[in-house]
Design a protein around this motif. Structure first.
Motif, short mmCIF file in Angstrom:
data_model
loop_
_atom_site.label_atom_id
_atom_site.label_comp_id
_atom_site.label_asym_id
_atom_site.label_seq_id
_atom_site.Cartn_x
_atom_site.Cartn_y
_atom_site.Cartn_z
N ALA A 6 1.10 -1.01 -0.79
CA ALA A 6 0.39 0.12 -0.07
C ALA A 6 0.79 1.27 0.40
O ALA A 6 0.81 2.47 -0.45
CB ALA A 6 -0.94 0.03 1.09
N THR A 7 1.70 1.67 0.65
CA THR A 7 3.38 2.57 0.99
C THR A 7 3.67 2.36 -0.19
O THR A 7 3.54 3.76 -1.39
CB THR A 7 4.46 2.21 1.78
OG1 THR A 7 3.22 1.82 2.95
CG2 THR A 7 4.06 4.14 2.32
N ALA A 8 3.87 1.15 -0.90
CA ALA A 8 4.19 1.82 -2.54
C ALA A 8 3.66 2.11 -3.69
O ALA A 8 4.01 3.08 -4.32
CB ALA A 8 4.98 0.48 -2.62
N GLN A 9 2.35 2.05 -3.16
CA GLN A 9 2.09 2.31 -4.64
C GLN A 9 1.14 3.72 -4.10
O GLN A 9 1.23 4.50 -4.92
CB GLN A 9 -0.12 1.85 -4.02
CG GLN A 9 -0.31 0.92 -5.23
CD GLN A 9 -1.90 0.28 -5.10
OE1 GLN A 9 -2.60 0.98 -3.85
NE2 GLN A 9 -2.19 -0.34 -5.71
N MET A 10 1.07 4.34 -2.54
CA MET A 10 1.30 5.45 -3.29
C MET A 10 2.23 6.21 -3.33
O MET A 10 2.42 7.66 -3.60
CB MET A 10 0.83 5.77 -1.44
CG MET A 10 0.75 7.24 -0.45
SD MET A 10 -0.52 7.78 -1.08
CE MET A 10 -2.19 6.93 -0.16
N ALA A 11 3.59 5.52 -2.97
CA ALA A 11 4.72 6.33 -3.50
C ALA A 11 4.65 6.71 -4.80
O ALA A 11 5.65 7.53 -5.50
CB ALA A 11 6.65 5.83 -3.30
N ALA A 12 3.85 5.30 -5.85
CA ALA A 12 3.88 5.95 -6.97
C ALA A 12 2.68 7.18 -7.27
O ALA A 12 2.99 6.87 -8.98
CB ALA A 12 3.04 4.33 -7.47
N ASP A 13 1.32 7.11 -6.65
CA ASP A 13 0.92 8.18 -7.22
C ASP A 13 1.10 9.62 -7.49
O ASP A 13 2.46 10.07 -6.41
CB ASP A 13 -0.07 8.33 -5.86
CG ASP A 13 -1.59 9.35 -6.57
OD1 ASP A 13 -1.40 9.80 -7.22
OD2 ASP A 13 -2.29 8.69 -6.21
N PRO A 14 1.16 10.23 -8.45
CA PRO A 14 1.92 11.60 -8.71
C PRO A 14 2.05 12.79 -8.15
O PRO A 14 1.48 13.42 -8.13
CB PRO A 14 1.32 11.73 -10.15
CG PRO A 14 0.57 10.56 -10.69
CD PRO A 14 0.54 9.34 -9.04
#
Ligand code: PEP
Ligand code: MG
Length: 572
Positions: A75-83
């Protein structure tokens, strides 16, 4: 390296290199802007680079993780990918000339405020945004990422203390021991370590300054950390790793003492998930269901239906078995906004737990109704008890409320010296008692259980605490009319559900004092059963006598442990 002495909170002996938990990322200064003439585009580009590096790091860690930890990292990695975060930060660099670090910090605040405004699931992502923001800022500065260091090799984790948020990603196959300079026996680190079965030493001042990579010997039973060790320590640590590889198991049916006496071993749970794990670990039932854990994030009282569903979720895992449900223990370190006053000056001594029902009667009445409803929907045997009972009036009031709601077995927690010393009267009214040694210790020793600096006082081996446990058991037998009664068949059973019950040597002492069931984190069941199997009831009584008569907690503990060779053999 100096030797460190702290408080032993979870046994086991390991030798591994140290990694130190990075401190929280500091906020960049408010006026952190680019010097005149510095190209803003180059600065903005650093943000995307760092975000990409953080995302890649989180994905790599997620790949190596399992269970809850994996989900958190994904979930955190996904957040880091969110521009959203990086685009706003780049914009702040371009338009306001901020440094990349400051821009990421402010953009993080903006995104967090927006998510909070959306509420529900989105609001729950705020912690992820702040985590990603901190990671990007650390990367921009060339600092170690916050949180638990990543490694595929085993290491000893040194920290000031662990926060609940750090722990979801802690992999017990990689982190071989926890050593912290803060925290007491009831700290988050201590409880987590015991749940995961990781050796741990807390309140060992200065361990976070150990040079990373230093190979240390940690003895979680003695509370020591040192880089000076020899063959004996290597042997002890090898024995521990052998035990980790081939763990002891508990098959249920009660711990069997060498004379055949059976002591039911129960589990402490906070909800359905824990109950499933407890059933899997063959616990003989539940000795403490902390119902407040189901509702810690609530501003409003949950409905009877919602409560009944939560309680049934636990009861369902123990058909035909005893499940001790504790009514809401709100207050002190577990405030519930709908029950407790946040402004009390001294909440551990305030209107907490059962006492909240004096003013807000309906909350306890509704909870008892919900428990009765859940009981009808399942076939477990619910025993219901109130926390923080001090007097006969408290006991009579609670038992009568429970009976009116249709509860068959109504009991009390013995957590105050007053309840322990008057237990013959209280147990004349209550059907059973469960001794909460965590609170009984803090109230006997007048020492806040949350304070690491008072950890030496907050020790259930304190002879005064053990004397009160003995007094409770004696009172219960007197009230039950059979001074020799032992076991769950005794008509006034007394259990222990504080952390003391999960300490195998102390478990022997508690049984010797007349306690007839023990409730603990499921992890501790096998070791407690194993150590109990090496003594008879008469042996346990003799060890209890030695512990109560000891002049100090340390001496009592040393004497009892020395008479239980199995403890040394297993490195417990
Ligand atoms: C105790 O006080 O020992 C206990 C079991 O209750 P809690 O830790 O939830 O206060
Ligand atoms: Mg308590």
């Amino acid at each position: 390296m100096t030797d460190y002495k702290g408080v032993a909170v979870s046994p086991g002996r390991v030798i591994d290199p140290v990694k130190v938990m990075a401190p929280p990322v500091a906020e960049p200064p408010l006026n952190d802007s680019l010097p005149e003439g510095e190209p803003r585009e180059t600065e903005a580009a650093r943000i995307a680079e760092s975000a990409a590096a953080v995302k890649a790091d989180l994905e790599k860690r997620a790949e190596a993780a399992h269970g809850d930890g994996k989900a958190v990292l994904e979930a955190t990695a996904q957040m880091a990918a969110d521009p959203t975060l990086t685009t706003s930060a780049e914009q702040l660099v371009r338009t306001a000339g901020m440094s990349a670090e400051r821009a990421v910090w402010e953009a993080g605040d903006q995104v967090a405020t927006m998510l909070e405004g959306l509420g529900g699931y989105m609001a729950e992502r705020v912690a992820d945004v702040k985590d990603v923001r901190a990671r990007i800022v650390a990367h921009l500065r060339g600092e170690q990422a916050p949180g638990i260091p990543f490694s595929t090799e085993r290491f000893v984790l040194a920290a000031i203390d662990l926060a609940p948020a750090d722990t979801a990603t802690l992999d017990p196959t990689i982190v071989s021991a926890l050593i912290t300079s803060d925290g007491g026996p009831q700290s988050h680190t201590a409880i987590l370590a015991r749940q995961l079965g990781i050796p741990a030493v807390v309140a060992a001042k200065g361990v976070e300054s150990i040079e990373p990579g230093t190979v240390v010997y940690v003895d979680g039973a003695a509370g020591t950390v040192t880089s000076e060790f020899g063959d004996r320590e290597r042997e002890l640590s090898a024995t521990w790793y052998e035990l980790v590889k081939n763990p002891l198991t508990y098959s249920g049916g009660g711990a069997e003492l060498s004379d055949g006496t059976r002591v039911p071993l129960l589990a402490n749970v906070g909800g359905e998930k824990d109950a499933a794990l407890a059933a899997e670990a063959n616990a003989d039932g539940v000795g403490l269901f902390r119902t407040e854990f189901c509702f810690l994030d609530r501003d409003e009282e949950p409905s009877i239906e919602e409560q009944a569903a939560a309680y049934a979720g636990v009861l369902r895992h123990f058909p035909g078995r005893k499940v001790v449900i504790r009514t809401l223990d709100a207050g002190a370190d577990k405030p519930l906004p709908f029950l407790t006053d946040a402004d009390e000056p001294n909440p551990a001594l305030g209107v907490r737990a059962y006492r909240t029902s004096w003013e807000k009667r309906s909350v306890l009445e509704n909870q008892l109704k919900a428990i009765a409803k859940a009981s009808h929907e399942t076939s477990a045997e619910p025993w219901v008890m109130a926390p923080m009972i001090s007097t006969l009036e408290d006991t009579e009031d609670f038992v009568s409320m429970a009976r009116s709601a249709g509860v068959e077995r109504a009991g009390i927690m013995v957590e105050t010296p007053s309840a322990a010393l008057t237990s013959d009267h209280l147990m004349g009214v209550a059907d059973f008692a469960s001794i909460g040694t965590n609170d009984l210790t803090q109230y006997t020793m007048a020492a806040d259980r949350m304070l690491g600096s008072l950890a030496q006082l907050n020790d259930p081996w304190q002879p005064a605490v053990l004397a009160l446990v003995g007094a409770t058991a004696t009172g219960a037998r007197v009230a039950g009319g059979d001074p020799e009664a032992f076991g769950d068949g005794a008509n006034k059973p007394v259990g222990v559900c504080g952390e003391a019950a999960g300490d195998p040597a102390l478990a022997v002492v508690l049984v010797g004092l007349g306690v007839n069931s023990l409730s603990m984190t499921p992890r501790s069941l096998p070791a407690v059963a194993k150590v109990l199997s090496t003594v008879s009831l008469a042996d346990a009584r003799e060890l209890a006598r030695l512990a109560v008569c000891a002049p100090t907690a340390a001496e009592g503990k040393r004497t009892v442990r020395a008479k239980l060779p199995i403890i040394e053999e297993l490195g417990l």
